[in-house]
Design a protein around this motif. Structure first.
Motif, mmCIF file in Angstrom:
data_model
loop_
_atom_site.group_PDB
_atom_site.id
_atom_site.type_symbol
_atom_site.label_atom_id
_atom_site.label_comp_id
_atom_site.label_asym_id
_atom_site.label_seq_id
_atom_site.Cartn_x
_atom_site.Cartn_y
_atom_site.Cartn_z
ATOM 1 N N GLU A 66 -3.964 5.139 0.028
ATOM 2 C CA GLU A 66 -4.587 6.454 0.543
ATOM 3 C C GLU A 66 -5.579 6.855 -0.449
ATOM 4 O O GLU A 66 -5.799 6.357 -1.728
ATOM 5 C CB GLU A 66 -3.320 7.322 0.127
ATOM 6 C CG GLU A 66 -2.001 7.018 0.935
ATOM 7 C CD GLU A 66 -0.772 7.970 0.420
ATOM 8 O OE1 GLU A 66 -1.077 9.275 0.990
ATOM 9 O OE2 GLU A 66 -0.088 7.526 -0.157
ATOM 10 N N GLY A 67 -6.686 7.592 -0.258
ATOM 11 C CA GLY A 67 -7.692 8.289 -0.827
ATOM 12 C C GLY A 67 -7.248 9.596 -1.199
ATOM 13 O O GLY A 67 -7.459 10.427 -0.068
ATOM 14 N N GLU B 166 -1.821 3.401 -4.317
ATOM 15 C CA GLU B 166 -0.830 2.516 -3.242
ATOM 16 C C GLU B 166 0.612 2.916 -3.851
ATOM 17 O O GLU B 166 0.465 2.564 -5.182
ATOM 18 C CB GLU B 166 -1.350 1.096 -3.348
ATOM 19 C CG GLU B 166 -0.414 0.241 -2.509
ATOM 20 C CD GLU B 166 -0.887 -1.394 -2.304
ATOM 21 O OE1 GLU B 166 -1.039 -1.586 -1.178
ATOM 22 O OE2 GLU B 166 -1.327 -1.774 -3.331
ATOM 23 N N ASP B 167 1.510 3.115 -3.456
ATOM 24 C CA ASP B 167 2.911 3.426 -3.817
ATOM 25 C C ASP B 167 2.867 4.037 -4.787
ATOM 26 O O ASP B 167 3.574 4.024 -5.963
ATOM 27 C CB ASP B 167 3.443 2.028 -4.247
ATOM 28 C CG ASP B 167 3.644 1.037 -3.049
ATOM 29 O OD1 ASP B 167 3.952 1.655 -1.967
ATOM 30 O OD2 ASP B 167 3.409 -0.199 -2.980
ATOM 31 N N ALA C 268 -5.351 4.705 4.854
ATOM 32 C CA ALA C 268 -5.820 3.446 5.198
ATOM 33 C C ALA C 268 -4.737 2.417 5.442
ATOM 34 O O ALA C 268 -4.015 2.074 4.287
ATOM 35 C CB ALA C 268 -6.809 2.641 4.683
ATOM 36 N N ASP C 269 -4.291 1.993 6.996
ATOM 37 C CA ASP C 269 -3.301 1.082 6.934
ATOM 38 C C ASP C 269 -3.935 0.178 7.889
ATOM 39 O O ASP C 269 -4.161 0.113 8.974
ATOM 40 C CB ASP C 269 -2.117 1.750 7.889
ATOM 41 C CG ASP C 269 -0.976 0.645 8.111
ATOM 42 O OD1 ASP C 269 -0.786 -0.336 7.525
ATOM 43 O OD2 ASP C 269 -0.215 1.049 8.992
ATOM 44 N N TYR D 237 -13.716 -0.826 0.898
ATOM 45 C CA TYR D 237 -15.194 -0.810 1.396
ATOM 46 C C TYR D 237 -14.872 -0.039 2.621
ATOM 47 O O TYR D 237 -15.795 1.016 3.000
ATOM 48 C CB TYR D 237 -15.695 -2.093 1.768
ATOM 49 C CG TYR D 237 -17.026 -2.188 2.020
ATOM 50 C CD1 TYR D 237 -17.884 -1.229 1.664
ATOM 51 C CD2 TYR D 237 -17.436 -2.818 3.153
ATOM 52 C CE1 TYR D 237 -19.312 -1.273 2.157
ATOM 53 C CE2 TYR D 237 -18.794 -2.930 3.525
ATOM 54 C CZ TYR D 237 -19.720 -2.169 3.110
ATOM 55 O OH TYR D 237 -21.078 -2.143 3.603
ATOM 56 N N ALA D 238 -13.966 -0.225 3.587
ATOM 57 C CA ALA D 238 -13.694 0.281 4.908
ATOM 58 C C ALA D 238 -13.345 1.860 4.725
ATOM 59 O O ALA D 238 -13.974 2.781 5.113
ATOM 60 C CB ALA D 238 -12.631 0.018 5.757
ATOM 61 N N LEU D 239 -12.511 2.139 3.619
ATOM 62 C CA LEU D 239 -11.976 3.390 3.404
ATOM 63 C C LEU D 239 -13.094 4.297 2.938
ATOM 64 O O LEU D 239 -13.245 5.532 3.315
ATOM 65 C CB LEU D 239 -10.699 3.372 2.276
ATOM 66 C CG LEU D 239 -10.260 4.843 2.019
ATOM 67 C CD1 LEU D 239 -9.850 5.580 3.375
ATOM 68 C CD2 LEU D 239 -9.148 4.528 1.086
ATOM 69 N N ALA D 240 -13.794 3.643 1.834
ATOM 70 C CA ALA D 240 -15.022 4.331 1.154
ATOM 71 C C ALA D 240 -16.007 4.878 2.237
ATOM 72 O O ALA D 240 -16.478 5.809 2.170
ATOM 73 C CB ALA D 240 -15.765 3.400 0.106
ATOM 74 N N LEU D 241 -16.392 3.916 3.088
ATOM 75 C CA LEU D 241 -17.421 4.081 4.197
ATOM 76 C C LEU D 241 -16.950 5.523 5.265
ATOM 77 O O LEU D 241 -17.621 6.257 5.314
ATOM 78 C CB LEU D 241 -17.646 3.081 5.020
ATOM 79 C CG LEU D 241 -18.308 1.740 4.563
ATOM 80 C CD1 LEU D 241 -18.353 0.472 5.371
ATOM 81 C CD2 LEU D 241 -19.811 2.246 4.146
#
Length: 151
Positions: free
Chosen positions: A3-4, A18-19, A122-123, A134-138
């Motif tokens: 999670e962000g 995470e957790d 993000a799952d 990287y995907a979550l940051a983008l």
């Protein structure tokens, strides 16, 4: 699943959790859509070319870790370690990006959990941790930019 969480409402920093434990930090740059990721004592630089089509993530040494193409479009991808990871925006009205396998089947997603704060989850099972971050940051950066533009 990570999670962000935005540290403060008007901050550029997200704790990646995470957790219930912070595992990384994403901080957007003051100018543009790049930033830095701190993970396990390592620092990664994210650079994005405007208007956001291409992006790269590199270690502090400058060694590229991942490259993203067509960021901000309906279909986009991240290349890392000789593999391509495909993503697709679910709809123009939902803040959700789905990861797809080579056959177009959904195998994960990133979705906004708080419109007001900008938090997201993000799952993305099976992705290396650096590519997942990287995907979550983008996605977080693009959503923030989109929100600022409609403002």
């Amino acid at each position: 699943m990570i999670e962000g969480w935005k540290v403060r409402l008007w901050d550029r920093r997200y704790d990646i959790v995470e957790d219930g434990r912070t595992v990384a930090i994403w901080e957007r740059s003051l100018w543009g859509t790049g930033g830095t990721v701190q993970l396990d004592g390592r620092r990664f630089q994210v650079r994005t070319t405007l208007p956001g089509g291409e992006s790269s993530m590199a270690e502090g040494t400058g060694r590229p870790v991942a490259v993203a193409h067509a960021v901000g479009r309906k279909n986009w991808a991240i290349e890392s370690d000789g593999r391509t990871h495909h993503f697709r925006r679910s709809s123009p009205w939902r803040q959700e990006e789905q990861r797809h396998d080579g056959g177009g089947r959904p195998v994960g997603r990133i979705r906004r959990t708080s419109l007001w704060r900008g938090d997201a989850v993000a799952d993305l099972p099976g992705l290396p941790r650096t590519v997942e971050l990287y995907a979550l940051a983008l996605v977080l950066s693009r959503w923030e930019s989109d929100s600022a533009a409609t403002g």
